[in-house]
Scaffold this motif. Structure first.
Motif, short mmCIF file in Angstrom:
data_model
loop_
_atom_site.label_atom_id
_atom_site.label_comp_id
_atom_site.label_asym_id
_atom_site.label_seq_id
_atom_site.Cartn_x
_atom_site.Cartn_y
_atom_site.Cartn_z
N VAL A 1 0.85 -1.19 0.00
CA VAL A 1 0.00 0.00 0.00
C VAL A 1 0.89 1.24 0.00
N LYS A 2 0.64 2.15 -0.95
CA LYS A 2 1.40 3.41 -0.99
C LYS A 2 0.63 4.46 -0.20
N ARG A 3 1.30 5.14 0.70
CA ARG A 3 0.66 6.14 1.56
C ARG A 3 1.53 7.39 1.63
N PRO A 4 0.93 8.54 2.01
CA PRO A 4 1.79 9.69 2.33
C PRO A 4 2.67 9.30 3.52
N ARG A 5 3.88 9.84 3.59
CA ARG A 5 4.83 9.37 4.61
C ARG A 5 4.23 9.40 6.01
N LEU A 6 3.44 10.44 6.30
CA LEU A 6 2.89 10.55 7.65
C LEU A 6 1.41 10.15 7.72
N GLY A 7 0.90 9.57 6.66
CA GLY A 7 -0.53 9.21 6.62
C GLY A 7 -0.87 8.06 7.57
N VAL A 8 -2.15 7.97 7.92
CA VAL A 8 -2.58 6.88 8.81
C VAL A 8 -2.56 5.56 8.03
N TYR A 9 -2.51 4.47 8.76
CA TYR A 9 -2.55 3.15 8.12
C TYR A 9 -3.95 2.92 7.56
N LEU A 10 -4.06 2.27 6.42
CA LEU A 10 -5.38 1.87 5.92
C LEU A 10 -5.99 0.95 6.95
N ASN A 11 -7.27 1.16 7.23
CA ASN A 11 -7.99 0.31 8.19
C ASN A 11 -7.37 0.33 9.58
N GLY A 12 -6.46 1.25 9.83
CA GLY A 12 -5.76 1.29 11.11
C GLY A 12 -4.90 0.06 11.34
N LEU B 1 -1.68 -2.28 11.25
CA LEU B 1 -0.22 -2.21 11.18
C LEU B 1 0.33 -3.15 10.12
N PRO B 2 1.25 -2.66 9.27
CA PRO B 2 1.83 -3.55 8.24
C PRO B 2 2.89 -4.48 8.83
N SER B 3 3.30 -5.46 8.04
CA SER B 3 4.37 -6.36 8.48
C SER B 3 5.69 -5.61 8.50
N TYR B 4 5.90 -4.76 7.48
CA TYR B 4 7.08 -3.88 7.47
C TYR B 4 6.83 -2.73 6.50
N GLN B 5 7.75 -1.77 6.49
CA GLN B 5 7.55 -0.58 5.68
C GLN B 5 8.81 -0.20 4.91
N ILE B 6 8.60 0.50 3.81
CA ILE B 6 9.72 1.14 3.13
C ILE B 6 9.38 2.62 3.12
N ILE B 7 10.26 3.42 3.72
CA ILE B 7 9.92 4.83 3.90
C ILE B 7 10.81 5.70 3.01
N GLU B 8 10.16 6.58 2.24
CA GLU B 8 10.91 7.51 1.40
C GLU B 8 10.65 8.93 1.89
N LYS B 9 11.11 9.93 1.11
CA LYS B 9 11.04 11.32 1.58
C LYS B 9 9.59 11.77 1.85
N ILE C 1 6.69 9.72 0.70
CA ILE C 1 5.75 8.61 0.70
C ILE C 1 6.33 7.42 1.45
N ARG C 2 5.46 6.46 1.73
CA ARG C 2 5.97 5.21 2.30
C ARG C 2 5.17 4.07 1.70
N PHE C 3 5.71 2.88 1.78
CA PHE C 3 5.00 1.68 1.34
C PHE C 3 4.78 0.80 2.55
N ASP C 4 3.53 0.46 2.81
CA ASP C 4 3.19 -0.47 3.89
C ASP C 4 3.03 -1.85 3.27
N ILE C 5 3.76 -2.81 3.79
CA ILE C 5 3.72 -4.14 3.20
C ILE C 5 3.06 -5.12 4.16
N TYR C 6 2.05 -5.82 3.67
CA TYR C 6 1.30 -6.77 4.49
C TYR C 6 1.56 -8.17 3.91
N LEU C 7 2.05 -9.05 4.74
CA LEU C 7 2.30 -10.42 4.27
C LEU C 7 1.11 -11.28 4.68
N ALA C 8 0.70 -12.13 3.75
CA ALA C 8 -0.49 -12.95 4.03
C ALA C 8 -0.19 -13.93 5.15
#
Ligand SMILES: C[S@@+](CC[C@H](N)C(=O)[O-])C[C@H]1O[C@@H](n2cnc3c(N)ncnc32)[C@H](O)[C@@H]1O
Length: 226
Positions: free
Chosen positions: A196-207, A209-217, A219-226
């Motif tokens: 999931v691509k989000r603004p760097r400081l945006g709230v998590y979708l559905n609140g 928590l992702p399994s891990y994140q990749i954070i850029e200037k 934006i960030r990517f929230d990664i959810y593992l099944a």
């Protein structure tokens, strides 16, 4: 898929105008506000530079830096920039867009690719005019989808110079993606990894928590593992 532009144009008037510009590119302009027209052009220099950046977070987030030939369902394709970058790096992309105007712009961008030399995975990118909330109701296990990618419209910020002109016209046309939480919930029912691509400081979708994140200037990517 060919869309009837006459019907689309009638639906848009009087607020927006859909027309071909001098370069033969389909563009959406606002009749009421001073927004820059939006269009889809994968051959622009700035975008091509982005395509060539092998270190960008998007590639790391989906895992294309380690594994080739992933199948990625982009459930919020928009003008297809992220999809195209993924296809450029060898992913098989299925891009879903729910809005017929945005879909028409995306189709136009892809149709004009034939005149240029791009990887086959870009030229052959699959696109569907479809609401992902419906698409994700199917059991996708037969389709071997490795990743489901979500980039819903960011929540509206106060009038801010940071909201790019392109985003402003998109927000006016599309409003907010208020079902984004639902999209994540449905994607999580599939057996794929979710990015999931989000603004760097945006709230998590559905609140959630992702399994891990990749954070850029910005934006960030929230990664959810099944
Ligand atoms: C921020 S834009 C995506 C931008 C895109 N990642 C890019 O790189 O060009 C979000 C897009 O998702 C689409 N969208 C939102 N919810 C959707 C859904 N349920 N099904 C299909 N498309 C959806 C919106 O219409 C909008 O065009």
């Amino acid at each position: 898929m060919s869309l009837d532009l006459t019907i689309l144009k009638q639906q848009l008037a009087p607020k927006f105008a859909l027309s071909y510009n001098k370069q033969g590119i389909l563009q959406l302009a606002s009749n009421t506000e001073n927004f820059r027209p939006i269009y889809c052009d994968f051959t622009e220099k700035k975008f091509l530079k982005r395509c060539q950046d092998k270190k960008q977070g998007l590639l790391k987030a989906v895992g294309l830096h380690k594994k080739q030939g992933l199948t990625i369902l982009d459930a919020t394709a928009g003008l297809g920039k992220d999809s195209f970058v993924l296809a450029y790096h060898g992913a098989n992309v299925i891009a879903l867009e729910r809005h017929p105007i945005i879909f028409a712009l995306l189709q136009d961008g892809l149709q004009r690719l034939n005149q240029f030399s791009f990887p086959r995975s870009c030229v052959g990118m699959q696109t569907k005019l479809e609401n992902s909330l419906n698409y994700l109701q199917q059991d996708l296990s037969q389709q071997n989808i490795d990743i489901i990618y979500l980039d819903p419209m960011y929540p509206n910020r106060k009038k801010s110079a940071l909201v790019k002109k392109e985003m402003q016209i998109l927000q006016t046309l599309l409003g907010q993606d208020d079902k984004a939480d639902q999209l994540l919930a449905m994607a999580l029912k599939q057996k794929s990894k979710i990015v999931v691509k989000r603004p760097r400081l945006g709230v998590y979708l559905n609140g959630q928590l992702p399994s891990y994140q990749i954070i850029e200037k910005t934006i960030r990517f929230d990664i959810y593992l099944a």
